[in-house]
Design an enzyme around this catalytic site. Structure first.
Site, PDB file in Angstrom:
ATOM      1  N   ARG A 125       0.814  -1.236   0.000  1.00 16.63           N
ATOM      2  CA  ARG A 125       0.000   0.000   0.000  1.00 16.63           C
ATOM      3  C   ARG A 125       0.841   1.276   0.000  1.00 16.63           C
ATOM      4  O   ARG A 125       0.367   2.334   0.414  1.00 16.63           O
ATOM      5  CB  ARG A 125      -0.973   0.024   1.178  1.00 16.63           C
ATOM      6  CG  ARG A 125      -1.960  -1.139   1.140  1.00 16.63           C
ATOM      7  CD  ARG A 125      -3.138  -0.914   2.075  1.00 16.63           C
ATOM      8  NE  ARG A 125      -3.873  -2.159   2.223  1.00 16.63           N
ATOM      9  CZ  ARG A 125      -3.668  -3.038   3.199  1.00 16.63           C
ATOM     10  NH1 ARG A 125      -2.773  -2.798   4.130  1.00 16.63           N
ATOM     11  NH2 ARG A 125      -4.374  -4.147   3.243  1.00 16.63           N
ATOM     12  N   LYS A 170       2.916  11.018 -11.888  1.00 17.10           N
ATOM     13  CA  LYS A 170       2.013  10.095 -12.584  1.00 17.10           C
ATOM     14  C   LYS A 170       2.727   8.772 -12.785  1.00 17.10           C
ATOM     15  O   LYS A 170       3.840   8.730 -13.297  1.00 17.10           O
ATOM     16  CB  LYS A 170       1.595  10.665 -13.938  1.00 17.10           C
ATOM     17  CG  LYS A 170       0.544  11.749 -13.861  1.00 17.10           C
ATOM     18  CD  LYS A 170       0.020  12.064 -15.256  1.00 17.10           C
ATOM     19  CE  LYS A 170      -1.059  13.134 -15.216  1.00 17.10           C
ATOM     20  NZ  LYS A 170      -1.567  13.429 -16.574  1.00 17.10           N
ATOM     21  N   LYS A 221       7.335  22.273 -15.933  1.00 20.72           N
ATOM     22  CA  LYS A 221       6.424  21.221 -15.479  1.00 20.72           C
ATOM     23  C   LYS A 221       6.248  21.257 -13.965  1.00 20.72           C
ATOM     24  O   LYS A 221       5.135  21.082 -13.451  1.00 20.72           O
ATOM     25  CB  LYS A 221       6.914  19.842 -15.922  1.00 20.72           C
ATOM     26  CG  LYS A 221       5.984  18.742 -15.437  1.00 20.72           C
ATOM     27  CD  LYS A 221       5.973  17.510 -16.278  1.00 20.72           C
ATOM     28  CE  LYS A 221       4.868  16.567 -15.795  1.00 20.72           C
ATOM     29  NZ  LYS A 221       4.901  15.276 -16.467  1.00 20.72           N
ATOM     30  N   GLU A 277      -4.349  17.126 -11.445  1.00 20.73           N
ATOM     31  CA  GLU A 277      -4.889  17.377 -12.778  1.00 20.73           C
ATOM     32  C   GLU A 277      -6.386  17.687 -12.762  1.00 20.73           C
ATOM     33  O   GLU A 277      -7.192  17.046 -13.427  1.00 20.73           O
ATOM     34  CB  GLU A 277      -4.612  16.186 -13.722  1.00 20.73           C
ATOM     35  CG  GLU A 277      -4.854  16.550 -15.175  1.00 20.73           C
ATOM     36  CD  GLU A 277      -4.299  15.511 -16.148  1.00 20.73           C
ATOM     37  OE1 GLU A 277      -3.250  14.929 -15.867  1.00 20.73           O
ATOM     38  OE2 GLU A 277      -4.926  15.319 -17.187  1.00 20.73           O
ATOM     39  N   ARG A 284      -3.020  21.453 -15.025  1.00 22.18           N
ATOM     40  CA  ARG A 284      -2.116  20.363 -15.394  1.00 22.18           C
ATOM     41  C   ARG A 284      -2.525  19.699 -16.701  1.00 22.18           C
ATOM     42  O   ARG A 284      -1.688  19.173 -17.433  1.00 22.18           O
ATOM     43  CB  ARG A 284      -2.037  19.327 -14.268  1.00 22.18           C
ATOM     44  CG  ARG A 284      -1.054  18.214 -14.573  1.00 22.18           C
ATOM     45  CD  ARG A 284      -0.690  17.386 -13.344  1.00 22.18           C
ATOM     46  NE  ARG A 284       0.266  16.351 -13.721  1.00 22.18           N
ATOM     47  CZ  ARG A 284       0.898  15.570 -12.857  1.00 22.18           C
ATOM     48  NH1 ARG A 284       0.680  15.697 -11.572  1.00 22.18           N
ATOM     49  NH2 ARG A 284       1.755  14.657 -13.281  1.00 22.18           N
ATOM     50  N   ASN A 338      -1.122  18.112 -21.584  1.00 23.62           N
ATOM     51  CA  ASN A 338      -1.514  17.065 -22.522  1.00 23.62           C
ATOM     52  C   ASN A 338      -1.688  17.583 -23.946  1.00 23.62           C
ATOM     53  O   ASN A 338      -2.296  16.912 -24.777  1.00 23.62           O
ATOM     54  CB  ASN A 338      -2.803  16.389 -22.054  1.00 23.62           C
ATOM     55  CG  ASN A 338      -2.561  15.571 -20.791  1.00 23.62           C
ATOM     56  OD1 ASN A 338      -1.547  14.901 -20.661  1.00 23.62           O
ATOM     57  ND2 ASN A 338      -3.495  15.656 -19.855  1.00 23.62           N
ATOM     58  N   HIS A 353      -1.638  15.199 -26.835  1.00 21.48           N
ATOM     59  CA  HIS A 353      -1.671  13.842 -26.295  1.00 21.48           C
ATOM     60  C   HIS A 353      -2.941  13.074 -26.657  1.00 21.48           C
ATOM     61  O   HIS A 353      -2.914  11.853 -26.743  1.00 21.48           O
ATOM     62  CB  HIS A 353      -1.504  13.868 -24.775  1.00 21.48           C
ATOM     63  CG  HIS A 353      -0.095  14.099 -24.333  1.00 21.48           C
ATOM     64  ND1 HIS A 353       0.627  15.228 -24.682  1.00 21.48           N
ATOM     65  CD2 HIS A 353       0.755  13.346 -23.582  1.00 21.48           C
ATOM     66  CE1 HIS A 353       1.836  15.159 -24.143  1.00 21.48           C
ATOM     67  NE2 HIS A 353       1.939  14.040 -23.476  1.00 21.48           N
ATOM     68  N   HIS A 367      -2.257   9.754 -28.255  1.00 23.29           N
ATOM     69  CA  HIS A 367      -2.618   8.446 -27.700  1.00 23.29           C
ATOM     70  C   HIS A 367      -3.388   7.606 -28.709  1.00 23.29           C
ATOM     71  O   HIS A 367      -3.208   6.397 -28.787  1.00 23.29           O
ATOM     72  CB  HIS A 367      -3.467   8.626 -26.430  1.00 23.29           C
ATOM     73  CG  HIS A 367      -2.646   8.934 -25.211  1.00 23.29           C
ATOM     74  ND1 HIS A 367      -3.217   9.334 -24.028  1.00 23.29           N
ATOM     75  CD2 HIS A 367      -1.313   8.896 -24.986  1.00 23.29           C
ATOM     76  CE1 HIS A 367      -2.259   9.529 -23.129  1.00 23.29           C
ATOM     77  NE2 HIS A 367      -1.103   9.285 -23.688  1.00 23.29           N
ATOM     78  N   HIS A 412       6.199   7.472 -27.795  1.00 26.22           N
ATOM     79  CA  HIS A 412       5.233   8.425 -27.234  1.00 26.22           C
ATOM     80  C   HIS A 412       5.525   9.846 -27.725  1.00 26.22           C
ATOM     81  O   HIS A 412       4.617  10.564 -28.162  1.00 26.22           O
ATOM     82  CB  HIS A 412       5.297   8.363 -25.706  1.00 26.22           C
ATOM     83  CG  HIS A 412       4.451   9.386 -25.013  1.00 26.22           C
ATOM     84  ND1 HIS A 412       3.074   9.339 -25.037  1.00 26.22           N
ATOM     85  CD2 HIS A 412       4.789  10.499 -24.306  1.00 26.22           C
ATOM     86  CE1 HIS A 412       2.595  10.384 -24.353  1.00 26.22           C
ATOM     87  NE2 HIS A 412       3.613  11.092 -23.902  1.00 26.22           N
TER      88      HIS A 412
END
Lengths: 363, 363
Positions: free
Chosen positions: A121, A143, A227, A237, A241, A245, A248, A252, A265
């Protein structure tokens, strides 16, 4: 001897951490002060490990260091490979006081971070990113995660590292294609919030592609500062934030269409930023000159300017609909309000979006 | 019509949530106010689903409700089964605004909670626990996770629910063995911090085993209040919360030895508490009379008082060493300072521990 060029604080309250940027850091810089217990597990892959694993060990004097070597590549950013980390931790009886270390690119960083977020955890971890992309992007901001066959980064956690160590020397062993992929994210910071940085990049792009150490160190520092500033304002986000992207959502979709790992990427983000700029121009936010300028710098970074040849507008629409940037079924995109200023919006006209997709798809 | 008997706040700052305890709640009580978006995914298993899934749907009027049914049992508390939840979420295109709902026992709750913690790096969830054990223990406090072949609950997250709905009617369909397993955790609260509650339990144990609704509702409320109080003081288990693990270090070793699912968690905790009490008596913290009293109430709850027949002291030592309650290699145990007061300690003498293991192992 190492040469520490920048130490950049990422301000996240009690989860704050420093980014150290320098030359000759691996094997020389002492990171043991960032390790709370006695155990360290360095996670790397079979490309980076042979180059830097022994040097990385030497960053933890006085600690009990174990290592696990994963297969390289985005296609291994999955549960089976993540589980190799858990296997190693349990076989070596690492306790809740262990510290994980990610030594490699974004895939190793994302998987090690998620392993750290989930092992018993949650345990601490340290990032040692060895690619330009991971140095300027995925090692900053917490992230972490893995892919699912139905979507990229769909399973993960927000988990901040204790420290990030960036050694620019590692970039000299990087394939040219990966340098370009990293530059896509560097250019992104200029486009979304720092017009002066974009001006600088237009002067520095050739030295950057040629891997000039001075230029790279400056680009990494300014990118990380940008950043870090965004993440400090919006860690989870909820708003700002999301402007990180840019490109992106289109990107993606291209990565998924091409199959994980076939497009890097950063390559997909490069093309995606051009598509987002095209849509921004159609929406009247930026001029045709701005658009041309964006195409030019992306191309000068040796990045692709077109989606996969056989990809259709319908493919884009289908794949973008499961992108996690959607809220309650509305397609949200990052668009440019001007060069150096981005906005997250659901307001782009469906007609303009269709026109952009038609213009970029050759099917 | 439902009968809401208790509404208990769990105080965790901006992650606070209520526990609603009552009769006739399923199918009647409106939970849609705890759902932020329009999508709901109810996760249940193939035993609980046929009994309560349709009623649970009716708790979310006006929402788009999807469902996923997992195979029942601790042996399915693994990645493969967890992934069925991710598959369903992605196939039905659930966004970051979705809410997951756990309808079932501790296994469904732990897996649904971890899926919620990890899906798109975290979405909200609601707990509807249907077993006594999950009502008094696993639905309160935010621990989520899955098992690894080398250890129980080794992969997971802390993730708090938006709300917990407890309907005592669901206990009438529970096998007697599972009622006893839940009572082990109820007894635990008395032992670790509420001597008056233990006195009450000694009066109420026969009605509880016989499933008297009045007695069960009171036991659940007092147990949840006790746990909520502990979790509010120490959410991340840095100290006090660890006392909730009375009997668990011995218990986890027994569960692992027997193979997941062969012993119920509560059964292992019942025997584990007796072993912890034996060690506490050897350490001189509690009297022989206290120990006898503990054996008596555990036995009256129809719980086992002995480990698996063929388990040896060496098996215990080996399996307890990977238990996550260890810090830097030292074996930490929860022991009783008195009836109603527990302490986490690494100070138990190795000789007394060996004597306890020898006394309880028949090999």
């Amino acid at each position: 001897m190492y040469n520490l060029l920048h130490e950049l604080p990422v301000d996240l309250g009690d989860r704050s951490y420093p980014i150290m940027i320098g030359e000759g850091m691996l094997g020389e810089y002492d990171l043991s002060g960032y390790v709370g217990g006695s155990q360290v597990m360095i996670v790397t892959n079979d490309v980076v490990g042979p180059l830097y694993l022994e040097q990385a060990r030497d960053c933890f004097p006085g600690k009990s260091v174990d290592t696990v070597v994963l297969p390289d590549g985005e296609k291994h950013k999955d549960w089976q490979t993540l589980n190799l980390i858990f296997d190693a931790l349990l076989e070596k009886r690492h306790t809740r006081k262990t510290t994980l270390v990610a030594l490699g690119g974004g895939v190793v960083g994302d998987m090690t971070g998620f392993a750290a977020a989930s092992y018993q955890r949650g345990v601490p971890f340290i990032q040692i990113p060895t690619t330009l992309l991971s140095q300027v992007d995925s090692s900053v901001g917490g992230k972490t995660g893995i892919n699912h066959p139905l979507g990229k980064n769909m399973i993960g956690a927000f988990h901040q590292p204790e420290a990030v160590l960036i050694d620019t020397d590692t970039l000299q062993s990087l394939p040219p294609r990966e340098v370009s992929a990293g530059l896509a994210e560097v250019i992104k910071y200029g486009l979304i919030r720092d017009a002066a940085f974009l001006d600088w990049l237009e002067q520095a792009i050739d030295p950057l592609v040629a891997r000039d150490n001075q230029a790279l160190a400056e680009a990494i520092f300014r990118s990380c500062a940008c950043k870090a500033d965004v993440v400090a304002q919006d860690e989870r986000e909820n708003g700002l934030r999301a402007t990180l992207n840019l490109g992106h959502t289109f990107g993606h979709a291209m990565e998924t269409f091409a199959g994980y790992g076939n497009w890097l990427h950063g390559e997909a983000v490069g093309t995606g930023m051009i598509m987002a700029a095209d849509l921004s121009a159609r929406e009247g936010s930026i001029s045709q000159d701005d658009y041309d300028r964006i195409v030019r710098i992306v191309s000068r970074a040796s990045l692709p300017a077109w989606p996969p040849t056989n990809m259709t507008p319908a493919d884009f629409m289908n794949l973008m609909a499961v992108d996690k940037k959607n809220v309650d079924g509305r397609l949200r995109l990052v668009l440019l309000r001007s060069v150096g200023d981005a906005v997250v919006t659901s307001d782009a006209s469906p007609e303009n979006l269709a026109a952009t997709l038609k213009a970029f798809c050759r099917q």
